[in-house]
Design a protein around this motif. Structure first.
Motif, PDB file in Angstrom:
ATOM      1  N   LEU A 153      -4.548 -16.257  42.093  1.00  0.00           N
ATOM      2  CA  LEU A 153      -3.393 -17.265  42.548  1.00  0.00           C
ATOM      3  C   LEU A 153      -4.385 -18.556  42.515  1.00  0.00           C
ATOM      4  CD1 LEU A 153      -0.788 -17.630  44.020  1.00  0.00           C
ATOM      5  CD2 LEU A 153      -2.052 -17.077  46.104  1.00  0.00           C
ATOM      6  N   PHE A 154      -3.647 -19.422  41.971  1.00  0.00           N
ATOM      7  CA  PHE A 154      -3.817 -20.982  42.257  1.00  0.00           C
ATOM      8  C   PHE A 154      -3.166 -21.796  43.292  1.00  0.00           C
ATOM      9  CE2 PHE A 154      -5.290 -19.063  38.041  1.00  0.00           C
ATOM     10  CZ  PHE A 154      -6.686 -19.507  38.162  1.00  0.00           C
ATOM     11  N   VAL A 155      -3.503 -22.602  44.064  1.00  0.00           N
ATOM     12  CA  VAL A 155      -2.583 -22.967  45.078  1.00  0.00           C
ATOM     13  C   VAL A 155      -2.949 -24.735  45.270  1.00  0.00           C
ATOM     14  CG1 VAL A 155      -2.470 -20.919  46.104  1.00  0.00           C
ATOM     15  CG2 VAL A 155      -4.016 -22.673  46.812  1.00  0.00           C
ATOM     16  N   ALA A 156      -1.951 -25.199  45.825  1.00  0.00           N
ATOM     17  CA  ALA A 156      -2.106 -26.821  46.002  1.00  0.00           C
ATOM     18  C   ALA A 156      -3.029 -26.842  47.271  1.00  0.00           C
ATOM     19  CB  ALA A 156      -0.592 -27.402  46.219  1.00  0.00           C
ATOM     20  N   SER A 157      -3.341 -28.042  47.715  1.00  0.00           N
ATOM     21  CA  SER A 157      -4.383 -28.371  48.723  1.00  0.00           C
ATOM     22  C   SER A 157      -3.763 -27.775  50.155  1.00  0.00           C
ATOM     23  CB  SER A 157      -4.614 -29.781  48.953  1.00  0.00           C
ATOM     24  OG  SER A 157      -3.604 -30.588  48.822  1.00  0.00           O
ATOM     25  N   GLN A 158      -2.436 -27.788  50.107  1.00  0.00           N
ATOM     26  CA  GLN A 158      -2.117 -27.487  51.578  1.00  0.00           C
ATOM     27  C   GLN A 158      -2.014 -26.096  51.926  1.00  0.00           C
ATOM     28  OE1 GLN A 158      -0.226 -28.875  49.215  1.00  0.00           O
ATOM     29  NE2 GLN A 158       2.083 -28.290  48.898  1.00  0.00           N
ATOM     30  N   LEU A 159      -2.281 -25.243  50.833  1.00  0.00           N
ATOM     31  CA  LEU A 159      -2.464 -23.677  50.833  1.00  0.00           C
ATOM     32  C   LEU A 159      -4.096 -23.239  50.789  1.00  0.00           C
ATOM     33  CD1 LEU A 159       0.562 -22.637  48.711  1.00  0.00           C
ATOM     34  CD2 LEU A 159       0.674 -23.301  51.052  1.00  0.00           C
ATOM     35  N   GLU A 175       5.341 -15.379  29.584  1.00  0.00           N
ATOM     36  CA  GLU A 175       4.204 -16.431  29.812  1.00  0.00           C
ATOM     37  C   GLU A 175       3.173 -15.850  30.683  1.00  0.00           C
ATOM     38  OE1 GLU A 175       7.505 -18.321  28.010  1.00  0.00           O
ATOM     39  OE2 GLU A 175       7.380 -17.335  30.175  1.00  0.00           O
ATOM     40  N   GLY A 176       3.503 -14.835  31.336  1.00  0.00           N
ATOM     41  CA  GLY A 176       2.315 -14.399  32.209  1.00  0.00           C
ATOM     42  C   GLY A 176       1.947 -14.893  33.389  1.00  0.00           C
ATOM     43  N   VAL A 177       3.039 -15.773  33.992  1.00  0.00           N
ATOM     44  CA  VAL A 177       2.728 -16.552  35.339  1.00  0.00           C
ATOM     45  C   VAL A 177       3.953 -16.118  35.989  1.00  0.00           C
ATOM     46  CG1 VAL A 177       1.418 -18.235  33.977  1.00  0.00           C
ATOM     47  CG2 VAL A 177       3.614 -18.649  34.324  1.00  0.00           C
ATOM     48  N   THR A 178       3.634 -16.517  37.482  1.00  0.00           N
ATOM     49  CA  THR A 178       4.747 -16.637  38.363  1.00  0.00           C
ATOM     50  C   THR A 178       4.570 -17.977  39.204  1.00  0.00           C
ATOM     51  OG1 THR A 178       4.754 -14.117  38.709  1.00  0.00           O
ATOM     52  CG2 THR A 178       5.432 -15.733  40.472  1.00  0.00           C
ATOM     53  N   ALA A 179       5.753 -18.796  39.244  1.00  0.00           N
ATOM     54  CA  ALA A 179       5.640 -20.004  39.994  1.00  0.00           C
ATOM     55  C   ALA A 179       5.994 -19.957  41.320  1.00  0.00           C
ATOM     56  CB  ALA A 179       6.642 -21.220  39.287  1.00  0.00           C
ATOM     57  N   VAL A 180       5.436 -20.266  42.209  1.00  0.00           N
ATOM     58  CA  VAL A 180       5.902 -20.149  43.748  1.00  0.00           C
ATOM     59  C   VAL A 180       6.077 -21.541  44.317  1.00  0.00           C
ATOM     60  CG1 VAL A 180       5.087 -19.370  46.035  1.00  0.00           C
ATOM     61  CG2 VAL A 180       4.288 -18.058  43.962  1.00  0.00           C
ATOM     62  N   TYR A 181       7.323 -21.618  45.020  1.00  0.00           N
ATOM     63  CA  TYR A 181       7.776 -22.985  45.373  1.00  0.00           C
ATOM     64  C   TYR A 181       7.909 -23.066  46.747  1.00  0.00           C
ATOM     65  CZ  TYR A 181       9.318 -22.948  40.313  1.00  0.00           C
ATOM     66  OH  TYR A 181       9.630 -23.169  39.055  1.00  0.00           O
ATOM     67  N   GLY A 182       7.485 -24.357  47.340  1.00  0.00           N
ATOM     68  CA  GLY A 182       7.518 -24.672  48.606  1.00  0.00           C
ATOM     69  C   GLY A 182       8.837 -25.579  48.797  1.00  0.00           C
ATOM     70  N   PRO A 183       8.784 -26.473  49.841  1.00  0.00           N
ATOM     71  CA  PRO A 183       9.985 -27.093  50.123  1.00  0.00           C
ATOM     72  C   PRO A 183      10.450 -28.003  49.125  1.00  0.00           C
ATOM     73  CG  PRO A 183       8.559 -26.944  52.101  1.00  0.00           C
ATOM     74  CD  PRO A 183       7.726 -26.425  51.141  1.00  0.00           C
ATOM     75  N   ALA A 223       2.297 -22.940  44.395  1.00  0.00           N
ATOM     76  CA  ALA A 223       1.265 -22.239  43.650  1.00  0.00           C
ATOM     77  C   ALA A 223       1.603 -21.337  42.471  1.00  0.00           C
ATOM     78  CB  ALA A 223       1.019 -20.865  44.827  1.00  0.00           C
ATOM     79  N   VAL A 224       0.577 -20.944  41.794  1.00  0.00           N
ATOM     80  CA  VAL A 224       0.899 -20.451  40.501  1.00  0.00           C
ATOM     81  C   VAL A 224       0.036 -18.797  40.349  1.00  0.00           C
ATOM     82  CG1 VAL A 224       0.471 -20.357  38.017  1.00  0.00           C
ATOM     83  CG2 VAL A 224       1.365 -22.475  39.214  1.00  0.00           C
ATOM     84  N   ALA A 225       0.612 -17.919  40.087  1.00  0.00           N
ATOM     85  CA  ALA A 225      -0.224 -16.500  39.840  1.00  0.00           C
ATOM     86  C   ALA A 225      -0.066 -16.238  38.312  1.00  0.00           C
ATOM     87  CB  ALA A 225       0.672 -15.385  40.563  1.00  0.00           C
ATOM     88  N   VAL A 226      -1.370 -16.051  37.912  1.00  0.00           N
ATOM     89  CA  VAL A 226      -1.645 -15.807  36.504  1.00  0.00           C
ATOM     90  C   VAL A 226      -1.777 -14.330  36.556  1.00  0.00           C
ATOM     91  CG1 VAL A 226      -3.089 -16.408  34.554  1.00  0.00           C
ATOM     92  CG2 VAL A 226      -2.307 -18.238  35.802  1.00  0.00           C
ATOM     93  N   HIS A 227      -1.018 -13.622  35.797  1.00  0.00           N
ATOM     94  CA  HIS A 227      -1.176 -12.076  35.560  1.00  0.00           C
ATOM     95  C   HIS A 227      -2.378 -11.871  34.425  1.00  0.00           C
ATOM     96  CE1 HIS A 227       3.515 -12.271  36.081  1.00  0.00           C
ATOM     97  NE2 HIS A 227       2.784 -12.890  37.235  1.00  0.00           N
ATOM     98  N   GLY A 228      -3.178 -10.700  35.066  1.00  0.00           N
ATOM     99  CA  GLY A 228      -4.458 -10.450  34.457  1.00  0.00           C
ATOM    100  C   GLY A 228      -4.339 -10.052  33.061  1.00  0.00           C
ATOM    101  N   MET A 229      -3.077  -9.261  32.539  1.00  0.00           N
ATOM    102  CA  MET A 229      -3.058  -8.634  31.214  1.00  0.00           C
ATOM    103  C   MET A 229      -2.233  -9.421  30.308  1.00  0.00           C
ATOM    104  SD  MET A 229      -4.954  -6.093  31.413  1.00  0.00           S
ATOM    105  CE  MET A 229      -4.472  -5.308  29.764  1.00  0.00           C
ATOM    106  N   THR A 230      -1.435 -10.352  30.710  1.00  0.00           N
ATOM    107  CA  THR A 230      -0.539 -11.088  30.129  1.00  0.00           C
ATOM    108  C   THR A 230      -0.640 -12.483  30.004  1.00  0.00           C
ATOM    109  OG1 THR A 230       1.215 -10.857  31.754  1.00  0.00           O
ATOM    110  CG2 THR A 230       1.185  -9.099  29.908  1.00  0.00           C
ATOM    111  N   GLY A 231      -1.007 -13.107  31.049  1.00  0.00           N
ATOM    112  CA  GLY A 231      -1.255 -14.530  31.446  1.00  0.00           C
ATOM    113  C   GLY A 231      -2.315 -15.410  30.416  1.00  0.00           C
ATOM    114  N   PRO A 232      -1.975 -16.437  30.479  1.00  0.00           N
ATOM    115  CA  PRO A 232      -2.891 -17.455  29.750  1.00  0.00           C
ATOM    116  C   PRO A 232      -4.454 -17.403  30.341  1.00  0.00           C
ATOM    117  CG  PRO A 232      -1.650 -18.810  31.256  1.00  0.00           C
ATOM    118  CD  PRO A 232      -1.216 -17.347  31.318  1.00  0.00           C
ATOM    119  N   MET A 233      -5.318 -17.500  29.638  1.00  0.00           N
ATOM    120  CA  MET A 233      -6.636 -17.839  29.920  1.00  0.00           C
ATOM    121  C   MET A 233      -7.054 -19.220  30.896  1.00  0.00           C
ATOM    122  SD  MET A 233      -7.920 -15.198  28.579  1.00  0.00           S
ATOM    123  CE  MET A 233      -9.565 -14.998  28.986  1.00  0.00           C
TER     124      MET A 233
END
Length: 343
Positions: A144-150, A47-55, A61-71
């Motif tokens: 990298l796309f993040v929630a408000s607390q980050l 899917e070309g994404v990395t999901a980053v989890y908090g508590p 946060a979600v990192a979208v990879h440049g060559m393989t991720g969604p637009m």
């Protein structure tokens, strides 16, 4: 579509790992950090994404990879897999229209806290005429796309730090000046023994002396037990020399740091050659093609480093890539015989 500070596409910040997998159509994570029920991050390669989890764990946060991720689109601006300077110009115009403050992040790319967006770039991969992927000469945007607390400091806040810790990276002000080839000194090198005036096995003090007394502009190391903080002996791992355009990498012999590898910087380092082929500050694909041609003529074998870097087998040299704005140029790492290069 990006819903700033809320989510993007089917992903909503605050989702649990099972909810993330379901939102991605039942995707299977290729890499997971942390045990089930306490995941820290998950990489979904297809899917070309990395999901980053908090508590919780909950998606932060979600990192979208440049060559393989969604637009991903913010307003009318496409964010992913673009020329960085063009994306930057469009985002600055959009931020101005919306009254949002834009700044430069650690990598020299654009960051907008009001949107929870931190842009980045990755080297492109292109198909060769034989149909396999190889390194290209440009970079394409990722993000990298993040929630408000980050949002105030995405890369300086947990849990992003646990996924990608860039605190020891040299901050880029948003410019990539490149020294002209004619202004670079020429160094020689002896495989597995020396690079210019630097001999493998030197202590850090001897490295400084060999570089005409230049003090390191950046010094990196670590303590032996990170969980216990700053306790025990501090181990020096590398010294970066901005003036000389090189980084000295150290390993430990009998408890004393010794020079084990040297990286010659692509944008600022001296020129070195391999069998008449200049290695530094050049087009990466051109050097890769030259090495491949010579290997096909049985002049030597080729090895591939962990970052896709090519090098002649047995010589301890890898041709690397350094970003120069929208493009990459060549740099090189030279290693002692027993050095294990990890990128």
């Amino acid at each position: 579509m990006l819903d700033p500070l809320v989510g993007l596409g089917p992903l909503r910040f605050g989702m649990s790992p099972p909810e993330v997998r379901a939102a991605l159509g039942g995707a299977v994570a290729g890499v997971t950090q942390g045990r089930e029920g306490d995941e820290r991050w998950q990489r979904f390669s297809e899917e070309g994404v990395t999901a980053v989890y908090g508590p919780g764990p909950r998606l932060a946060a979600v990192a979208v990879h440049g060559m393989t991720g969604p637009m991903v689109r913010m307003g009318d601006v496409e964010l992913i897999d673009r020329v960085p300077s063009q994306a930057r110009a469009d985002l600055l115009a959009l931020a101005d229209r919306q009254g949002a403050e834009a700044r430069v992040n650690w990598s020299g790319d654009l960051e907008v806290a009001a949107w929870g967006v931190s842009m980045g770039a990755t080297q492109e991969q292109v198909l060769s005429s034989e149909g396999y992927l190889q390194r290209g000469d440009r970079v394409r945007t990722d993000a990298l796309f993040v929630a408000s607390q980050l949002a105030d400091d995405p890369y300086g806040t947990e849990p992003v730090i646990a996924w990608r810790d860039v605190r020891d990276e040299s901050a880029n002000p948003g410019a990539w000046p490149v020294r002209a080839l004619e202004d670079r000194p020429s160094w020689g090198w002896i495989p597995l023994q020396s690079v210019g005036p630097l001999r493998f096995g030197m202590t850090p003090q001897l490295v400084v002396a060999a570089l005409d007394g230049e003090a390191p502009s950046v010094r990196r190391g670590h303590f032996p037990w990170p969980v216990y903080g700053k306790s025990g002996q501090w181990y020096l791992t590398e010294d970066q020399f901005g003036g000389a355009g090189v980084t000295a990498h150290y390993w430990y012999e009998e408890g004393i740091p010794a020079l084990g590898a040297v990286t010659v910087h692509g944008r600022t380092g001296p020129q070195l050659a391999f069998d008449g082929l200049d290695l530094i500050g050049r087009t990466v694909s051109e050097i890769d093609a030259a090495l491949e041609r010579r290997s096909e003529n049985d002049e030597f074998g080729l090895i591939i480093g962990c970052g896709g870097d090519l090098g002649p087998d047995g010589l301890g040299m890898y041709v690397r890539a350094a970003r120069a704005g929208d493009t990459v140029i060549s740099e090189a790492r030279f290693c002692a015989e027993e050095w294990e290069d990890h990128g």
